[in-house]
Design a protein around this motif. Structure first.
Motif, mmCIF file in Angstrom:
data_model
loop_
_atom_site.group_PDB
_atom_site.id
_atom_site.type_symbol
_atom_site.label_atom_id
_atom_site.label_comp_id
_atom_site.label_asym_id
_atom_site.label_seq_id
_atom_site.Cartn_x
_atom_site.Cartn_y
_atom_site.Cartn_z
ATOM 1 N N MET A 61 63.893 60.321 70.040
ATOM 2 C CA MET A 61 63.656 61.859 69.960
ATOM 3 C C MET A 61 64.916 62.557 69.772
ATOM 4 O O MET A 61 65.143 63.733 68.943
ATOM 5 N N THR A 62 65.903 61.965 70.188
ATOM 6 C CA THR A 62 67.372 62.275 69.876
ATOM 7 C C THR A 62 67.820 62.427 68.476
ATOM 8 O O THR A 62 68.415 63.158 67.872
ATOM 9 N N GLN A 63 67.523 61.418 67.758
ATOM 10 C CA GLN A 63 67.281 61.470 66.373
ATOM 11 C C GLN A 63 66.508 62.489 65.779
ATOM 12 O O GLN A 63 67.229 62.740 64.380
ATOM 13 N N TRP A 70 69.222 66.726 77.212
ATOM 14 C CA TRP A 70 68.233 66.457 78.217
ATOM 15 C C TRP A 70 68.523 66.236 79.798
ATOM 16 O O TRP A 70 69.825 66.106 79.926
ATOM 17 N N LEU A 71 67.638 66.543 80.728
ATOM 18 C CA LEU A 71 67.783 66.666 82.030
ATOM 19 C C LEU A 71 67.120 65.302 82.528
ATOM 20 O O LEU A 71 65.840 65.427 82.564
ATOM 21 N N GLN A 118 71.260 56.464 78.982
ATOM 22 C CA GLN A 118 72.662 56.083 79.132
ATOM 23 C C GLN A 118 72.723 55.733 77.466
ATOM 24 O O GLN A 118 73.693 55.939 77.032
ATOM 25 N N GLU A 119 71.728 55.596 76.898
ATOM 26 C CA GLU A 119 71.795 55.205 75.305
ATOM 27 C C GLU A 119 72.341 56.679 74.704
ATOM 28 O O GLU A 119 73.078 56.601 73.722
ATOM 29 N N ILE A 120 71.424 57.608 75.162
ATOM 30 C CA ILE A 120 71.769 58.700 74.534
ATOM 31 C C ILE A 120 73.226 59.216 74.843
ATOM 32 O O ILE A 120 73.829 60.234 74.055
ATOM 33 N N GLY A 121 73.823 58.939 75.958
ATOM 34 C CA GLY A 121 75.071 59.407 76.249
ATOM 35 C C GLY A 121 75.240 60.525 77.516
ATOM 36 O O GLY A 121 74.253 61.613 77.382
#
Length: 264
Positions: A61-63, A70-71, A118-121
């Motif tokens: 979704m971030t892509q 995100w929360l 964690q992948e999103i950062g």
């Protein structure tokens, strides 16, 4: 739908050969999601989706939405499962007559969501503990709004004043939402420990093995009842008000349902 397509190499090959490559699929999925979120409420500069399971697809979704933030809302899994089971919330894969299985399912889902965050950062995915948000709402809403680059507004501490209120400031809720009877109340701590006494002794004895993510997130699987901390003064006052006026809030919840039925 996208996941189902790409589970099959044959289906993916067919799509590619037809000119429907990943860029086309991603554009279509993004457009669908955007329309669904943007069109179901009043026009606004900031769009919000509170479905807790969306983070299962967070990295993808971030892509699609490179400006998104995100929360990652974490809550004691024992309270989550208690809420799901007692409110009969239907979630695919959860056996509501089997609390042990539901806890195991929660552990699997929350593990994946933690990996996604964690992948999103940390710049775009912030962990928020539900219990701390309830105990210290002003402190945490200040942190959250700052993370989202939004200005402070004291109305975030009084959500109950905007339920089904007409106009752009109103919060539209669904009569199908299982927690609608709770959100008419001011922020209070009643729901934090309602799970205590719900689980059988054999489940309590095995809690650390059933749901190891409890310990990962700092919850003591053997502490029953738990100690989440001391609430702010206003939250204490709110809780006292809710407890002393149970009949009032029950009527208020019924009025909310009546409003929603009339509107629908």
């Amino acid at each position: 739908m996208r996941d189902n397509w790409y589970k099959s190499d044959l289906e993916k090959t067919r799509l590619d050969q037809a000119g429907v490559d990943e860029s086309v699929v991603d554009a279509a999925v993004g457009a669908f999601i955007l329309e669904a979120i943007a069109k179901h409420g009043h026009p606004t500069k900031v769009l919000c989706n509170k479905d807790p399971l969306t983070l299962k697809h967070g990295a993808y979704m971030t892509q699609l939405f490179p400006k998104s933030k995100w929360l990652f809302m974490i809550r004691d899994g024992r309270a989550v499962v208690h809420s799901v089971v007692t409110r009969k919330v239907t979630i695919t894969g959860y056996q509501l007559d089997n609390p042990r299985q539901c806890l195991e399912k929660w552990n699997t889902v929350i593990t994946n969501m933690d990996k996604q965050c964690q992948e999103i950062g940390p710049e775009r995915c912030m962990v928020v503990y539900y219990e701390q948000l309830v105990l210290h709402p002003e402190r945490w809403m200040t942190i959250i709004l700052d993370f989202l680059d939004l200005p402070w507004d004291s109305s975030v501490l009084h959500h109950q004043d905007f339920i089904n209120k007409k106009g752009d400031s109103g919060i539209r809720v669904s009569m199908k939402e299982r927690s609608s009877d709770q959100i008419v109340k001011p922020i209070n701590i009643e729901a934090l420990t309602q799970w205590v006494g719900f689980y059988s002794q054999d489940v309590l004895n095995d809690m650390a093995e059933i749901a190891p993510m409890l310990s990962t997130f700092g919850y003591d699987p053997e502490l029953n009842p738990p100690n989440y901390g001391q609430p702010d003064g206003q939250v204490v006052n709110n809780t006292n008000e809710v407890q002393k006026n149970k009949d009032f809030w029950e009527i208020r919840a019924k009025q909310l349902v009546a409003q929603m039925e009339k509107r629908d």
